[in-house]
Design a protein around this motif. Structure first.
Motif, PDB file in Angstrom:
ATOM      1  N   ALA A 170       0.847  -1.202   0.000  1.00  9.71           N
ATOM      2  CA  ALA A 170       0.000   0.000   0.000  1.00  9.71           C
ATOM      3  C   ALA A 170       0.880   1.249   0.000  1.00  9.71           C
ATOM      4  O   ALA A 170       2.088   1.173   0.273  1.00  9.71           O
ATOM      5  N   LYS A 171       0.243   2.398  -0.314  1.00  7.12           N
ATOM      6  CA  LYS A 171       1.007   3.658  -0.336  1.00  7.12           C
ATOM      7  C   LYS A 171       0.334   4.629   0.621  1.00  7.12           C
ATOM      8  O   LYS A 171      -0.557   5.388   0.241  1.00  7.12           O
ATOM      9  N   ILE A 172       0.744   4.540   1.891  1.00  3.84           N
ATOM     10  CA  ILE A 172       0.124   5.373   2.923  1.00  3.84           C
ATOM     11  C   ILE A 172       1.207   6.261   3.527  1.00  3.84           C
ATOM     12  O   ILE A 172       2.247   5.764   3.957  1.00  3.84           O
ATOM     13  N   VAL A 173       0.942   7.565   3.555  1.00  2.00           N
ATOM     14  CA  VAL A 173       1.880   8.459   4.254  1.00  2.00           C
ATOM     15  C   VAL A 173       1.102   9.298   5.270  1.00  2.00           C
ATOM     16  O   VAL A 173      -0.082   9.574   5.100  1.00  2.00           O
ATOM     17  N   GLY A 174       1.786   9.642   6.341  1.00  2.00           N
ATOM     18  CA  GLY A 174       1.185  10.532   7.344  1.00  2.00           C
ATOM     19  C   GLY A 174       0.530   9.822   8.507  1.00  2.00           C
ATOM     20  O   GLY A 174       0.010  10.481   9.414  1.00  2.00           O
ATOM     21  N   ALA A 175       0.540   8.481   8.528  1.00  2.00           N
ATOM     22  CA  ALA A 175      -0.095   7.783   9.656  1.00  2.00           C
ATOM     23  C   ALA A 175       0.604   8.188  10.952  1.00  2.00           C
ATOM     24  O   ALA A 175       1.832   8.248  11.006  1.00  2.00           O
ATOM     25  N   GLY A 176      -0.190   8.481  11.977  1.00  2.00           N
ATOM     26  CA  GLY A 176       0.374   8.989  13.232  1.00  2.00           C
ATOM     27  C   GLY A 176       0.185  10.497  13.327  1.00  2.00           C
ATOM     28  O   GLY A 176       0.411  11.093  14.371  1.00  2.00           O
ATOM     29  N   SER A 177      -0.258  11.104  12.210  1.00  2.00           N
ATOM     30  CA  SER A 177      -0.585  12.541  12.219  1.00  2.00           C
ATOM     31  C   SER A 177      -2.066  12.668  11.859  1.00  2.00           C
ATOM     32  O   SER A 177      -2.681  11.689  11.419  1.00  2.00           O
ATOM     33  N   PRO A 178      -2.655  13.860  12.018  1.00  2.00           N
ATOM     34  CA  PRO A 178      -4.095  13.995  11.714  1.00  2.00           C
ATOM     35  C   PRO A 178      -4.428  13.941  10.228  1.00  2.00           C
ATOM     36  O   PRO A 178      -5.599  13.852   9.870  1.00  2.00           O
ATOM     37  N   THR A 179      -3.416  14.013   9.356  1.00  8.77           N
ATOM     38  CA  THR A 179      -3.691  13.936   7.909  1.00  8.77           C
ATOM     39  C   THR A 179      -2.993  12.701   7.334  1.00  8.77           C
ATOM     40  O   THR A 179      -1.767  12.612   7.354  1.00  8.77           O
ATOM     41  N   VAL A 180      -3.794  11.778   6.846  1.00  9.48           N
ATOM     42  CA  VAL A 180      -3.227  10.548   6.279  1.00  9.48           C
ATOM     43  C   VAL A 180      -3.590  10.507   4.795  1.00  9.48           C
ATOM     44  O   VAL A 180      -4.756  10.701   4.431  1.00  9.48           O
ATOM     45  N   THR A 181      -2.595  10.283   3.953  1.00  9.27           N
ATOM     46  CA  THR A 181      -2.829  10.234   2.503  1.00  9.27           C
ATOM     47  C   THR A 181      -2.598   8.810   2.008  1.00  9.27           C
ATOM     48  O   THR A 181      -1.556   8.212   2.284  1.00  9.27           O
ATOM     49  N   ILE A 182      -3.598   8.303   1.309  1.00  6.55           N
ATOM     50  CA  ILE A 182      -3.517   6.932   0.800  1.00  6.55           C
ATOM     51  C   ILE A 182      -3.658   6.992  -0.714  1.00  6.55           C
ATOM     52  O   ILE A 182      -4.684   7.446  -1.236  1.00  6.55           O
ATOM     53  N   THR A 183      -2.636   6.529  -1.402  1.00  6.03           N
ATOM     54  CA  THR A 183      -2.728   6.445  -2.866  1.00  6.03           C
ATOM     55  C   THR A 183      -3.099   5.007  -3.197  1.00  6.03           C
ATOM     56  O   THR A 183      -2.359   4.076  -2.855  1.00  6.03           O
ATOM     57  N   GLY A 184      -4.257   4.838  -3.806  1.00  7.67           N
ATOM     58  CA  GLY A 184      -4.748   3.480  -4.062  1.00  7.67           C
ATOM     59  C   GLY A 184      -3.838   2.708  -5.009  1.00  7.67           C
ATOM     60  O   GLY A 184      -3.211   3.290  -5.896  1.00  7.67           O
ATOM     61  N   VAL A 185      -3.743   1.401  -4.783  1.00 11.79           N
ATOM     62  CA  VAL A 185      -2.985   0.532  -5.699  1.00 11.79           C
ATOM     63  C   VAL A 185      -3.946  -0.548  -6.213  1.00 11.79           C
ATOM     64  O   VAL A 185      -5.022  -0.756  -5.642  1.00 11.79           O
ATOM     65  N   LYS A 186      -3.536  -1.237  -7.285  1.00  7.83           N
ATOM     66  CA  LYS A 186      -4.435  -2.237  -7.898  1.00  7.83           C
ATOM     67  C   LYS A 186      -4.524  -3.496  -7.046  1.00  7.83           C
ATOM     68  O   LYS A 186      -5.571  -4.133  -6.947  1.00  7.83           O
ATOM     69  N   LYS A 187      -3.386  -3.868  -6.422  1.00 10.99           N
ATOM     70  CA  LYS A 187      -3.316  -5.159  -5.741  1.00 10.99           C
ATOM     71  C   LYS A 187      -2.380  -5.065  -4.555  1.00 10.99           C
ATOM     72  O   LYS A 187      -1.393  -4.315  -4.603  1.00 10.99           O
TER      73      LYS A 187
END
Ligand code: EPU
Length: 420
Positions: A205-222
């Motif tokens: 997965a492509k998740i950045v910012g976890a642990g902060s109030p703004t989390v960005t997730i870039t979806g992936v196919k699989k």
């Protein structure tokens, strides 16, 4: 039904090792549904909630194996319908919804159960799924979610009592397999959320910012299979630290993450407890007389609601007046009436408990009402003179690995008995 029989008044002394975090392992187990490949999770605590979650995964079609503290799962083929009775048993089960929706684009899950500590709605989870394009219908006790197209979006997950821990995990899991970018604002910052994000990232997965109030997730196919070691349970560590202070003992807690415990350790120090950090160990002992402190429970990095009941026992033993305010759950004072049986003087005023501490506690039969209330009653029993019987101890087994054995190793006189 088992109960615990405690002969109190013995200071705890020695070493204890912390198990994996319940509130991280449950969503991480659910996350294994996001891939058809094999996942291996280590430092899995031996808890009844973990066994329930393993049963839920099996009922969805996954093959699971729990050996020692290693959990292996292969969810090659799964179905989207969660078993009503299994899911009802615990709150953590709501986290299968995000992975099912992400992988199968549909999920049918009964409304979850859990400890009786408040209303515990799931509106924020549902709001998050809707923001990703899911259609939600609630019928006959089930939530039906369908999303032929799951698309990333911006969403605000803050609620009346702040962010939602499992809600953040749930949306991160669904959004990992959505098209495009999802930004969660007012995300929960708890270390358990970070652990889930780390596992998802290990799965591709492509998740950045976890642990902060703004989390960005870039979806992936699989997503693919991954291995992960669960973080140590900060609530278990806090419970042992408080038990050491309450019994006037000296305990070294191994494998604890002090960096996850700032608010608790800070309040313990303020209360007159000496805390020494040494790498991954924390040594706890009283530093002279205990002092009253005021506490308000808050989302991370504030004082955790899951430690409120245990801290109340320490304050009941501390001369002076302490005020504990519960801001996360509206009915999380069930332990107060049971602590009164041991002689504690605590009054409830709205969301606050006013504790007139310093009266000696004396043992009595008490009834555990929820997980952390049970832990509080055990600590009270350990500190009290005479015998305390804590009934309905199954609550404790949901969230503490072998707590009676760990306490016995520290010198506690505690036995598990079969209730008649
Ligand atoms: N809330 C809503 N709507 C929602 C979700 C939550 O209003 O859709 C409210 C709740 O009613 C509460 C607040 O938001 O007032 C916070 O609830 P949250 O969703 O964060 O709680 P949770 O994710 O259901 C987890 C832990 C709890 C812990 C809380 C808060 C698990 C399995 N459970 O619950 O742990 O108290 O976060 O930190 O992760 C425990 O371990 O004893 C326990 C109860």
């Amino acid at each position: 039904m088992d109960s615990l029989l405690i002969k109190g008044g013995v200071p705890l002394n020695g070493d204890v090792t912390i198990s994996g975090a319940k509130n991280a392992v449950l969503p991480i187990m659910a996350a294994t549904l996001l891939t058809a490949e094999r996942c291996v999770i280590r430092r899995v605590p031996d808890l009844s909630d973990v066994k329930f979650m393993a049963q839920i995964l099996t009922s969805l079609g996954a093959e699971v194996k729990l050996e020692g503290d290693t959990f292996t799962v292969c969810a090659a083929k799964i179905n989207p319908v969660g078993d009503y009775d299994l899911i009802r048993k615990m709150r953590g089960s709501i986290c299968i919804m995000g992975p099912l929706l992400g992988r199968l684009r549909k999920a049918t899950v009964s409304l979850p159960g859990g400890c009786v500590i408040g209303a515990r709605p799931i509106d924020l989870h549902l709001k998050g799924f809707q923001a990703l394009g899911a259609k939600i219908k609630i019928e006959a006790g089930y939530v039906h979610a369908t999303a032929p197209k799951l698309k990333g979006g911006d969403l605000f997950l803050g609620g009346r009592a702040g962010p939602t821990v499992l809600g953040t995990a749930n949306i991160m899991m669904a959004a990992s397999l959505a098209e495009g970018v999802t930004i969660i604002e007012s995300a929960a910052c708890e270390p358990e959320v970070v652990d889930v994000a780390n596992f998802l990232n290990a799965m591709g997965a492509k998740i950045v910012g976890a642990g902060s109030p703004t989390v960005t997730i870039t979806g992936v196919k699989k997503l693919h299979g991954a291995e992960h070691e669960v973080i140590p349970d900060r609530i278990e560590a806090a419970t042992f630290a408080i038990a050491a202070a309450a019994t006037n003992g000296e305990v070294t807690i191994h494998g604890a993450r002090a960096d996850h415990l700032h608010a608790v350790l800070d309040k313990l120090r303020e209360a007159g407890v000496k805390i020494e950090r040494n790498g991954a160990s924390i040594k706890v002992k009283r530093n002279g007389k205990l002092k009253p402190v005021d506490i308000t429970t808050l989302p991370y990095s504030g004082f955790p609601t899951d430690v409120q009941a245990q801290m109340m026992v320490l304050m009941a033993l501390t001369p002076g007046i302490s005020i504990i305010t519960e801001r996360i759950f509206e009915s999380r004072f069930m332990h107060v009436s049971e602590l009164a049986r041991l002689g504690a003087d605590i009054a409830i005023e709205g969301p606050s408990a006013i504790i007139k501490g310093g009266k000696p506690l004396s043992g009595a039969p008490v009834m555990a009402s929820d997980l952390r209330a049970s832990a509080a009653l055990v600590i009270a029993g350990l500190a009290a003179r005479g015998k305390t019987q804590v009934n309905r101890v199954y609550h404790l087994d949901r969230g503490y690995e072998k707590i009676d054995a760990k306490l016995r190793k520290l010198g506690a006189r505690i036995e598990r008995v079969q209730e008649t």
